[in-house]
Every structure is written in structure tokens, then in C-alpha cells.
Design a protein around this motif. Sequence first.
Motif, PDB file in Angstrom:
ATOM      1  N   PRO A 259       0.749  -1.174   0.129  1.00 28.09           N
ATOM      2  CA  PRO A 259      -0.094   0.009   0.106  1.00 28.09           C
ATOM      3  C   PRO A 259       0.917   1.262   0.134  1.00 28.09           C
ATOM      4  N   ARG A 260       0.452   2.318  -0.713  1.00 30.32           N
ATOM      5  CA  ARG A 260       1.064   3.515  -0.606  1.00 30.32           C
ATOM      6  C   ARG A 260       0.883   4.173   0.621  1.00 30.32           C
ATOM      7  N   VAL A 261       1.835   4.928   1.263  1.00 33.38           N
ATOM      8  CA  VAL A 261       1.571   5.502   2.637  1.00 33.38           C
ATOM      9  C   VAL A 261       1.838   7.039   2.642  1.00 33.38           C
ATOM     10  N   ILE A 262       1.336   7.522   3.682  1.00 29.63           N
ATOM     11  CA  ILE A 262       1.696   8.914   4.011  1.00 29.63           C
ATOM     12  C   ILE A 262       2.559   9.288   4.987  1.00 29.63           C
ATOM     13  N   TYR A 263       3.470  10.197   4.912  1.00 26.91           N
ATOM     14  CA  TYR A 263       4.490  10.342   6.096  1.00 26.91           C
ATOM     15  C   TYR A 263       3.704  11.259   7.114  1.00 26.91           C
ATOM     16  N   LEU A 264       3.406  10.972   8.273  1.00 28.52           N
ATOM     17  CA  LEU A 264       2.880  12.150   9.078  1.00 28.52           C
ATOM     18  C   LEU A 264       3.951  12.646  10.031  1.00 28.52           C
ATOM     19  N   PRO A 265       4.296  13.737   9.902  1.00 26.38           N
ATOM     20  CA  PRO A 265       5.452  14.329  10.925  1.00 26.38           C
ATOM     21  C   PRO A 265       4.880  14.537  12.221  1.00 26.38           C
ATOM     22  N   ASP A 266       5.785  14.499  13.207  1.00 26.34           N
ATOM     23  CA  ASP A 266       5.328  14.695  14.684  1.00 26.34           C
ATOM     24  C   ASP A 266       5.383  16.257  14.936  1.00 26.34           C
TER      25      ASP A 266
ATOM     26  N   THR B  60      -7.825   1.639  14.674  1.00 28.01           N
ATOM     27  CA  THR B  60      -7.254   1.047  15.803  1.00 28.01           C
ATOM     28  C   THR B  60      -5.875   1.243  15.760  1.00 28.01           C
ATOM     29  N   LYS B  61      -4.962   1.741  14.588  1.00 27.80           N
ATOM     30  CA  LYS B  61      -3.626   1.873  14.286  1.00 27.80           C
ATOM     31  C   LYS B  61      -3.137   3.272  15.152  1.00 27.80           C
ATOM     32  N   GLY B  62      -3.874   4.071  15.548  1.00 28.62           N
ATOM     33  CA  GLY B  62      -3.662   5.558  15.857  1.00 28.62           C
ATOM     34  C   GLY B  62      -2.187   5.337  16.683  1.00 28.62           C
ATOM     35  N   PRO B  63      -1.912   4.507  17.865  1.00 25.16           N
ATOM     36  CA  PRO B  63      -0.776   4.485  18.578  1.00 25.16           C
ATOM     37  C   PRO B  63       0.432   4.406  17.685  1.00 25.16           C
ATOM     38  N   GLU B  64       0.241   3.104  16.813  1.00 23.13           N
ATOM     39  CA  GLU B  64       1.281   2.756  15.827  1.00 23.13           C
ATOM     40  C   GLU B  64       1.747   3.624  14.952  1.00 23.13           C
ATOM     41  N   ILE B  65       0.785   4.408  14.336  1.00 18.21           N
ATOM     42  CA  ILE B  65       0.962   5.371  13.178  1.00 18.21           C
ATOM     43  C   ILE B  65       1.697   6.562  13.999  1.00 18.21           C
ATOM     44  N   ARG B  66       1.281   6.799  15.271  1.00 21.51           N
ATOM     45  CA  ARG B  66       2.074   8.105  16.127  1.00 21.51           C
ATOM     46  C   ARG B  66       3.572   7.657  16.116  1.00 21.51           C
TER      47      ARG B  66
END
Length: 357
Positions: free
Chosen positions: A5-12, A305-311
Amino acid sequence: MDTRPRVIYLPDTMTNWPWPRAMNPYFEVVKAEVDASSRESKALSAESQEALDKCDSEHLRIACEFINVLIIVDDYTDVENAAVAEAMVGIVIDALHNPHKTRPEGECILGEIVFLHRFWARAIQTTSLPFQRHFIYSYTAYLRAVVVEALDRDEAHCRSISDYIELRRDTCATKPAIAIYEMGMDLPDEVFYHPVIVELVECIAELMLIDNDMISYNKEQATREANHNLITIVMVEIGLDRSGAMAWAARYHAEVEKRFTDGLAKVPSWGPSTDVLVKEYLDGMATWARANHCWCYETQRYLGTKGPEIRRTGLVPLLPEVNRKAASAAAKVNVTDLSMMDVTADRKQPSRNSIPT
């Protein structure tokens, strides 16, 4: 063929924000009460209610009820045209000004929600009059902005960055949320409307809208409803791709952070007793920025349910587009799809320690 899957990088964006995450000691007890009240109202779809569940005690309850009301109003107005949204907003404003009024039979449930949740009827019993004035002022501005957003949606209008930020400062509902910190204080109008204080509030609104738009972008692009999102606006105006727009938003976030911290040094004095209130108010709004960032990851509203992992990883699998008209009005895309995707699929994406500049 590469099927990853294509992904988006989400900066902290909140790494250097001085105000830490904190939990109210009454949270668990109050959450159970408010969640039960929310379920009884049956205003949310099963999907939205499930996501909501996974997010002084009397004032905390009022604050929690307000967040529920915000989500319900957002879910209802987000899928309507401007005319219907305006009618809904009129109902909510009327319910706010007349909390004890029996709602007309057959009226949209939004009027009843404000009443059934006992939000405002409860609030006016225990909160200060300055808070009530300031809250109504800010919340009404939010509701009016929601109608403008609906009109933009009707016309498929994509605003300029500056015009969008001006409108989004209200549609993100930061200002009435900040007012919640006033419930137990008599904050004078001269403080609330002072230019320096207003600018600080605007900064927090911008921090919250940036974080919300970055984290919610994936869900909104999947439903083709991302015109009212900073990432789309930046992509269109500057000509960047998703990664470039995310990096731009992260840089702008850092600029706003500095504007806020620099602005604190410009706050005037109103005398010892009022200055104590002002400090509490400013700390409260700064904490809201942190709380919003945490909530966006910890609720299942945007990331399943993936919020913590994505963070932790910063990697968000790009959701496939869905037909908005065929989707549920209250839960237009199944964000739990994220739970079935490997968020670490694209190892070529940058790590948290190498945010693009």
C-alpha cells in the motif's frame, strides 16, 4: 508487481511543545457517565459511537458533554448542503439560547441533543456569567462558519491558504473549546477581547487545525471531501505532492508555536487577582493544543485502531477512495481498514528523526 500500500508520512508536530499530556483525575468516572448519556441519545451511527467510546468533576462532565455535542453536530452538518446546514445551525443556536424549551415534534435531533445531553442546562447552573457570554460568542461563530464550509462544499470551492486558515480557525471549534477553561473563573471582557489574548487564541486554533487536518487528511481524501483540509489547500496553491504538503504544514506549525510562545511575553498585567486567572487561562489553551494532538491519534475517528502505531512510526497507509454518495452519512469511510494494512510497508519513508525541511 509491487502490491504494497502507498503510505503518507505524518510528521510529529508536537515534539517541542512545552505543555505535556495530562489526564484529569476524574476522567474515568465522568467518561462512563457521559458515554452512557451519548448512547441513550442514539444520535450517532454505531460506527461513530464506537469511535467516540474509545476516546472539578462537574465541570469536567460539562466539558466532555460539549465534546460529544461537537462531534454530533459535525457528523450531521458535514454531509449536508448549505441550506440544510444553516437550518440545523439555527436549531442548535435556538437550543443554546433556550435550554429548557421543549423542542418541536419532528425537529432535527440536534436541537434535542443540546437539551438531552443537559450540556447547556447543566452548564448555566454552575459556571460564571463571563464564561457563558464568551462561550455563546465563540460557539455561535463556529456554527456560522460551519454553514460557510457547507457552501464551499456545495460549490466545490477550494480556498487560498490564507482564506482557508481564517475560516478554519472557527470551523475547528478551538475557540469554544478554550472557553471551557473559563467555567470556574470570572475572566473580564477586557482580557477576553484584548488583542494580545485574541492573537494567542488564534495561534492555538491554528496549531489545532494543522494537527487535525494532517491526521484526518487520509480519511477525508478517501471520501473525496478533502477540500476543507489544509493539506489539499497547500497542494493546490503551491503545487506540492502529499509529502511536500505535510512537510509544509509541519514547518508552519513550528512557526505558529514560536508565535505563541513569543506572544506570551507581550501579555499585559491586569492586577494580581486577574493575572492569576489569565495565567490559568493561557495554560489551559496551551494544554488544549497538546490534548487535541493526542486525541486525534488516540480516538478511532481518523486512524482506526492503528493510532498509537501510526504515531510511533509516522506512516499512514493511504486509504482507497470511496463513493461518497454511496457511503454512510455518519461514517463515510471505514477507518478500521487501517487496521488491516501494514503501516510499516514502505521502509523508504523517512523516520520520526528525519522530518523533511
